[in-house]
Scaffold this active site. Structure first.
Site, PDB file in Angstrom:
ATOM      1  N   CYS A  57      57.227 110.060  59.266  1.00 12.90           N
ATOM      2  CA  CYS A  57      57.069 110.110  57.817  1.00 12.90           C
ATOM      3  C   CYS A  57      57.223 108.749  57.157  1.00 12.90           C
ATOM      4  O   CYS A  57      58.245 108.083  57.348  1.00 12.90           O
ATOM      5  CB  CYS A  57      58.113 111.086  57.262  1.00 12.90           C
ATOM      6  SG  CYS A  57      58.249 111.084  55.467  1.00 12.90           S
ATOM      7  N   TYR A 188      46.989 110.266  50.832  1.00  7.16           N
ATOM      8  CA  TYR A 188      47.089 111.731  50.863  1.00  7.16           C
ATOM      9  C   TYR A 188      46.086 112.383  49.919  1.00  7.16           C
ATOM     10  O   TYR A 188      45.490 113.407  50.236  1.00  7.16           O
ATOM     11  CB  TYR A 188      48.518 112.169  50.510  1.00  7.16           C
ATOM     12  CG  TYR A 188      49.486 111.835  51.601  1.00  7.16           C
ATOM     13  CD1 TYR A 188      49.676 112.698  52.677  1.00  7.16           C
ATOM     14  CD2 TYR A 188      50.182 110.637  51.599  1.00  7.16           C
ATOM     15  CE1 TYR A 188      50.534 112.369  53.709  1.00  7.16           C
ATOM     16  CE2 TYR A 188      51.034 110.293  52.630  1.00  7.16           C
ATOM     17  CZ  TYR A 188      51.209 111.172  53.682  1.00  7.16           C
ATOM     18  OH  TYR A 188      52.049 110.849  54.708  1.00  7.16           O
TER      19      TYR A 188
END
Length: 350
Positions: A57, A188
């Site tokens: 992440c 994203y």
């Protein structure tokens, strides 16, 4: 990041919802702060808290870098989750008996439940857990590292750099906001776009911002000032994932970072700086994105490339001057048990 949400901090749409609505990152639900004065009931205290991360992440990677640079390893213990989740989200299957050895839990969701029963949101990293109570304290990925820099100063190592200097905060905040909207979050918005128009808008904004950053870095070594700041930490965690996952997996493919001489040298410079590259696990990164985001990659096939050896090549950024740690010094060796396994590191060419 969360499997039910599919994004890096547990706030994106679910796999089932891909293609139905635009990607939108929600605010952190648990936004308590750990501060020097304990204003939210959580005072800075050595050994009290545990930082839970996934090496995959980018938002969690920020906290790992900041913790290393500031020398908080002895004060704040680290839990590393499996990069692959099941339907209960982040799990501690890398640890003996599939349990975190300090918290004694199998899933990070147990710390969320201890804080708020029936919490409906995603289980995200980074997260800080209060060890005595087992309760989640915060999952506010935007604030955690700022507090590391400004609230945890009594526990900083000798020679720790100032990652958020007062005199530069306004400029740092401005740079970080643009990078967050168009780069950190932009990959994203491109990858989880619900239609062609949304994708193209996000992707073009991403590369426009990268062009601006390139111009900024063409004659200065770091984003703001003469040394590493929070702004560099935040940009780096997206750049280091760009060619391995965002370029192909998220269709951010106008060009690769390795095709941009300025950004590629800048990214290598940081990667080779103690505290940065020694937190990066390319194996975890690739397996998480390609195997967990089944709405984007239904086959779950993890690509073999790209070649990682270039990360170790000379970058030449020293010619621009600057001092990586300002008046401080590099962090020490990676603590035992926190080293990136060989599978996640580039191998030098002989």
């Amino acid at each position: 990041m969360s499997p039910t949400n599919g994004a890096a901090d547990g706030t994106a749409s679910s796999n089932a919802a891909y293609g139905k609505k635009p990607f939108k990152r929600s605010r952190s639900h648990f936004a308590d702060r750990i501060t020097a004065d304990g204003r939210d009931g959580w005072p800075v205290e050595a050994g009290r808290y545990r930082l839970v991360v996934s090496r995959a992440c980018p938002w969690a990677n920020r906290t790992m870098i900041s913790r290393r640079l500031l020398g908080l390893e002895a004060a704040l213990s680290l839990a590393i989750t499996d990069p692959i989740q099941d339907d209960r989200s982040w799990r501690f299957t890398l640890d003996p008996e599939d349990r975190d050895p300090v918290l004694g839990i199998r899933y990070l969701s147990e710390a969320y439940d201890a804080r708020e029963t029936g919490y409906p949101g995603g289980v995200s990293v980074p997260a800080i857990v209060d060890v005595p109570s087992g309760k989640l304290v915060t999952n506010d990925f935007q604030q955690i590292t700022l507090d590391f820099a400004t609230q945890w100063t009594a526990l900083h190592r000798e020679g720790a750099p100032d990652l958020y200097p007062v005199a530069l905060r306004e400029e740092i905040d401005t740079v970080m906001e643009g990078v967050y909207q168009d780069v950190n979050n932009g990959v994203y918005r491109s990858g989880f776009a619900s239609d062609q128009e949304t994708y193209e808008k996000a992707c073009r904004a991403l590369f426009r911002r990268l062009d601006e950053v390139t111009e900024r870095l063409s004659d200065q070594r770091y984003l703001v000032g003469e040394s590493i700041t929070e702004a560099d930490v935040r940009l780096f965690t997206t750049l280091v994932r760009f060619d391995p996952v965002y370029h192909g997996h998220f269709k951010c493919n106008l060009w690769k970072i390795a095709e941009n001489p300025v950004l590629w040298a800048y990214a290598r410079d940081l990667y080779q700086t103690p505290g940065f590259g020694d937190t990066v696990d390319f194996d975890h990164i690739k397996r998480h994105y390609y195997q967990v985001h089944t709405g984007v990659n239904p086959t779950g096939i993890v690509p073999l490339g790209p070649d990682l050896t270039g990360w170790l090549a000379p970058h030449g950024r020293e010619r621009l001057g600057g001092r990586p740690f300002g008046d401080g010094t590099p962090p020490g060796a990676v603590p035992p048990g926190e080293e990136v396994p060989p599978a996640g590191r580039p191998v030098p060419r002989h």
